[in-house]
Enzyme design. Structure first.
Site, short mmCIF file in Angstrom:
data_model
loop_
_atom_site.label_atom_id
_atom_site.label_comp_id
_atom_site.label_asym_id
_atom_site.label_seq_id
_atom_site.Cartn_x
_atom_site.Cartn_y
_atom_site.Cartn_z
N GLY A 75 49.34 51.68 36.62
CA GLY A 75 48.32 51.07 37.44
C GLY A 75 48.56 49.58 37.61
CD GLN A 76 49.83 45.09 39.65
OE1 GLN A 76 50.89 45.58 39.28
NE2 GLN A 76 49.43 43.89 39.28
CG PHE A 114 44.65 43.32 33.92
CD1 PHE A 114 45.80 43.95 33.51
CD2 PHE A 114 43.60 44.10 34.41
CE1 PHE A 114 45.92 45.33 33.56
CE2 PHE A 114 43.71 45.47 34.47
CZ PHE A 114 44.88 46.09 34.05
N GLY A 115 47.20 42.25 35.83
CA GLY A 115 48.61 42.57 35.76
C GLY A 115 48.83 44.07 35.87
CG ASP A 132 35.48 45.16 36.54
OD1 ASP A 132 34.95 45.46 37.63
OD2 ASP A 132 36.71 45.08 36.39
#
Length: 631
Positions: free
Chosen positions: A372-373, A376-377, A490
């Site tokens: 995943g992306q 945060f990176g 979140d």
């Protein structure tokens, strides 16, 4: 009083010197009696939640409650100072518990307080779950066993009547010293019966008096954790005041600048202060002045050009030192976390890997291993030489501001240990690369499950319900049971991961906010409540909101109850929203009635009509979007 008068006259006639001794004895007796009596005293606080149903008078529950409160007020119960009991059979079974303050050594005084508390809680509340606190005792009853404990602190109104201190920073240091020592003494000294009271001198000829107590069914680590949560709230509300008190179901904490407990049960603490420096003040001033003069001279000689030339080199060197210091700090046994089961986890158990080994494990961060992306990176799947799978979070340069933030995240996440939170296994540092190593979740994220038509068709309601309950348990731990008060802020389907057994675990704490107060946040169920769910609910068509596959495998009543709880979680008034501990209770007990929800606070909806030819499913004739508006 007639007898006292006769005694005084006799002593005046025959023993004048005895009048003084007798008078002093009477004053001492009256003082102790007034300390331990509760007659006419108002309760500190009453817990009578509105979200629980009311019991009917003369019902089986009411009769069992009378029996339980009678047992709590009995001589045998009050003699020990702590007692738990229950009466009746499900679903009308009643559990009860009483506790007298540890410095109340007179069983009669304890009994009187419990009797008054039992009578007052009956007169003031008809909820099936209630609790009342007095200065000298507390009484609690519920339809549910007390085995499941969730910390929920309460602030009595008297906190806001206390005056402010003149030096809050210094006062907080002394208060922290006192309450930390009392908490450790009460929790881990078996002879204290989960109670400790003491005092410490404060500059200005003042004394801070403190008291802490847990119910005696708590484990030492559980009691210590409760004290930690209570002191966080006590610091927030009252560390700048001359007194404060925090009450909860399982532990209490209080301090004042005047003595409020029996001194015979207390012990005196001495605040550690440095000595011997005042007579060397001239030396201290001389050193500072000399250092400033030398520093100014050096800066003038070096010049602006040399400073600019060496700037980058110094920063790189500082960064290298910071990284080395971080690794040294994290590999020392100072950083200790407590799991939900009470086990201790030190940073020695964290996995520290080299960048080279992680490159091998992730096939040099290949796209085929990318999970995943995010902001945060990126996250990559890795396989260690022993065959164990890991997830590696490769922090982007934009997602952190320095080594200190990276250190804080590692220390923070290491302290959060729960089966419904993704577990941090370790980290790696190498120049620009900063990596976090997590346990691997084979079923990836929740959004890839529920938004995939093929995968979703294989799920049943039991699986959905397990995921909902797992997320709720994780949030309950973050909100009320962890040593820190955590609000995720979140939470969404792609931040909920699933293991091989579809056990839900909350991830991605990079953007969480730390709070030192209780929050009422039911984010786990907010996703179920769009202005469509509310409209269908009002029209009595709530089952139209549910995937037909779910209805085929589950009970419609359970699905509707979850929707009902979800709507309660998004009420406009925060006081009408249940806490996460109450959400868990409502999810786990169908016998608990639910209040009717009102208009949610968050949404107006607009309907976008689509051409059937532009969608893969011709039956999807409309899509509902929610515009989130501020209240």
């Amino acid at each position: 009083m007639f007898f006292v008068g006769i005694m005084i006259m006799i002593m005046v006639k025959h023993r004048p010197w005895a009048v003084l001794l007798f008078t002093m004895s009477m004053f001492i007796f009256l003082f102790i009696s007034s300390l331990n009596r509760v007659s006419g005293e108002d309760p500190l606080d009453i817990y009578c939640p509105s979200e629980f149903p009311l019991y009917d008078l003369n019902s089986s529950f009411h009769n069992n409650l009378n029996l339980v409160l009678g047992l709590l007020s009995s001589d045998n119960a009050s003699e020990g100072g702590f007692y738990s009991t229950s009466e009746g059979e499900e679903p009308n079974k009643v559990y009860g518990q009483s506790l007298c303050r540890g410095d109340v050594t007179n069983s009669t005084v304890c009994k009187e307080c419990i009797e008054k508390a039992s009578q007052d809680v009956m007169n003031s509340c008809r909820s099936e779950n209630a609790m009342i606190w007095y200065n000298l005792c507390q009484v609690r009853y519920s339809f549910q066993n007390f085995d499941v404990v969730a910390y929920t602190g309460k602030y009595p109104k008297q906190n806001y009547e206390e005056k402010n201190v003149s030096d809050p920073t210094r006062f907080r240091e002394y208060l922290t010293f006192l309450m930390n020592n009392l908490s450790n003494e009460a929790a881990f000294n078996p002879g204290r019966n989960m109670f400790a009271a003491g005092e410490v001198d404060y500059p200005g000829n003042k004394t801070i008096y403190g008291l802490v107590q847990c119910t005696r069914d708590m484990s030492p680590t559980g009691c210590s954790s409760c004290f930690s949560s209570a002191f966080t709230e006590l610091t927030t509300c009252c560390s700048y005041r001359e007194g404060g008190i925090i009450l909860s179901r399982t532990c209490n904490m209080r301090f004042q600048l005047s003595q409020f407990f029996n001194a015979s049960s207390a012990y005196r603490l001495v605040y550690p202060t440095s000595t011997g420096w005042k007579w060397k003040t001239w030396m201290f001033v001389l050193i500072i002045c000399g250092s400033i003069f030398t520093l100014a001279l050096v800066i003038g000689l070096i010049g602006l050009g040399i400073a600019c030339f060496r700037g980058k080199k110094d920063r790189d060197q500082d960064e290298e030192i910071s990284e080395r210091t971080l690794l040294e700090e994290l590999t020392t046994p100072r950083h200790v976390a407590v799991t939900q089961e009470g086990d201790l986890i030190s940073s020695e158990e964290l996995l520290f890997m080299t960048l080279a080994s992680i490159r091998v494990a992730t096939d040099d961060f290949s796209d085929t291993n990318k999970l995943g992306q995010g902001g945060f990176g990126a996250v990559y799947k890795g396989v260690l030489p022993d065959g164990n799978e890991i997830a590696v979070k490769r922090l982007s340069r934009k997602s952190w501001q320095g080594i200190e933030e990276f250190k804080n995240e590692i220390v923070l996440i290491a302290k959060l240990q729960h089966k419904n939170l993704v577990r941090l296994l370790g980290c790696a540092l190498d120049g620009e690369e900063k990596l976090l190593i997590y346990e691997f979740m084979s079923n990836k994220s929740l959004d890839q499950l529920i938004f995939d038509q093929e995968k979703r068709s294989k799920l049943d309601w039991k699986t959905y319900y397990g995921i909902i309950s797992g997320i709720a348990r994780g949030l309950l731990y973050l909100h009320e049971e962890s040593r820190l008060k955590i609000i995720h802020r979140d939470l969404k389907p792609n931040n909920v991961l699933l293991d091989h057994e579809l056990l839900a675990k909350i991830s991605d704490f990079v953007d969480i906010w730390l709070r030192s107060m209780q929050w009422k946040d039911c984010s786990v169920l907010n996703r179920m409540c769009s202005a469509l769910a509310w409209r269908l609910w009002n029209e009595g068509k709530e089952l139209d909101f549910v995937d037909p596959v779910v209805l085929e495998s589950g009970l419609g009543s359970e699905v509707v109850r979850c929707m009902h709880i979800g709507l309660l979680c998004v009420q406009e008034n925060p006081e009408h929203r249940p806490t996460m501990s109450n959400v868990m209770l409502l999810l786990g007990s169908e016998s608990v009635g639910l209040p009717q929800p009102k208009q949610p606070a968050f949404a107006l909806s607009r309907v976008l009509h689509l051409d059937p030819s532009t969608t893969t499913n011709p039956s999807d004739k409309e899509i509902v979007f929610s515009d989130i508006l501020p209240r």
